[in-house]
Design a protein around this motif. Sequence first.
Motif, PDB file in Angstrom:
ATOM      1  N   GLY A   1     -78.271 -46.699   1.675  1.00 60.25           N
ATOM      2  CA  GLY A   1     -78.958 -48.107   1.571  1.00 60.25           C
ATOM      3  C   GLY A   1     -80.525 -47.975   1.405  1.00 60.25           C
ATOM      4  O   GLY A   1     -81.071 -47.085   0.709  1.00 60.25           O
TER       5      GLY A   1
ATOM      6  N   PRO B   1     -82.467 -50.239  -2.975  1.00 59.26           N
ATOM      7  CA  PRO B   1     -81.661 -49.188  -2.812  1.00 59.26           C
ATOM      8  C   PRO B   1     -82.080 -47.734  -3.005  1.00 59.26           C
ATOM      9  O   PRO B   1     -82.569 -47.494  -3.865  1.00 59.26           O
ATOM     10  CB  PRO B   1     -80.469 -49.303  -3.187  1.00 59.26           C
ATOM     11  CG  PRO B   1     -80.686 -50.209  -4.520  1.00 59.26           C
ATOM     12  CD  PRO B   1     -81.868 -51.024  -4.181  1.00 59.26           C
TER      13      PRO B   1
ATOM     14  N   GLY C   1     -74.795 -46.138   6.705  1.00 54.95           N
ATOM     15  CA  GLY C   1     -75.935 -46.502   7.135  1.00 54.95           C
ATOM     16  C   GLY C   1     -75.930 -46.420   8.522  1.00 54.95           C
ATOM     17  O   GLY C   1     -76.113 -45.319   8.710  1.00 54.95           O
TER      18      GLY C   1
END
Length: 346
Positions: free
Chosen positions: A233, A241, A297
């Motif tokens: 991410g 990104p 993440g």
Amino acid sequence: MFRITRASNSRRSISGAVAAAAALGVVGLTSPTATALATVATSSRDLPGDLNGDGINDIWTTDSSGRLLTYAGLGDGRFAAATSGGRTFTDTSVTTRGDWGQDGHNDLVALEPGPQGAEKQLWIYPNDGTGVVAPTGIDGGAQQLSVLCPVVSDPTDDNPDGCAVADDHWYDADQVVAPGDLNGDDAPDLLVKEGSSLWVYYGDRASKRLDQHGAPVLVSASGWNGVTVVAPGDLNGDGLPDLLLRDDATGGLSRVYGAAGAVAGVLDPTSWSASDARVAVGTGPTAAAYPVLASSGDITGDGIPDLWGRADDAVTGWPGRVSGGDWTGAGRAFSISSSKHHVHGR
């Protein structure tokens, strides 16, 4: 979808979530002493990394037998005991981030051998919203990803481009990574690592064609062999990104920040290949020790993207570290699972 889940060993209270669900008119809520599941149709999509709709990042991975396992995150580095993801994948690499259908759930992308071990194929396996891919029906409800013309051909009068706008680079790919939406159209996209080259394919939910919105973008044609590409991410809070790279032989980790192109706020994928883009940030596990290295993440609850890896039937996590706004490496390893798939503390 609106869901509330609580494992029997979770310390998190769901009373507030139950009340919220009731306010939304949710029905069919089971006892909160075990696992609660409430569903109401909404127009929103599950957050990236969330497989069961509770707003917390989870993990999909396969065990040594190829069984897909779902690890439901508890938000603090702990995970509930692994449950079946619904299918078995042999000699297949799986990844997830993004809803390839119209139901709001993050789906599974699988790079798998073709019939009789022929050229590799890409398939989308729909998530039922609980971290399970459909086990029944033709191909389990899976849909194959494609391009208009999988092999570049010589130009002709009828086709002056020679199918140059297509080209299937995953037929012999080393890795496919689902980074989410890269071009700002709200549809999921893919990274394909083919030898020393890295390609970006822009997805299309309706057609499942990966050249519907233009040709694949070559990030660069060198420097990608011998590394594992991880899509965690946004690492530096600029809204674009970023990537993490693992040197498979040494375990060395590098971060690669993305930069915007001609359109403000939209990634230029070729920025990942800039001469100063790769910055060494320490050492992680080698590919020999952990063949699979990925990110869902933030899984520890501090807002920083983390890493996880699989070695045989053990899954391990590494918390991300930040200094001065930059992602600076991975911290002390913590166990996410064992071969018996118990829940572990950090």
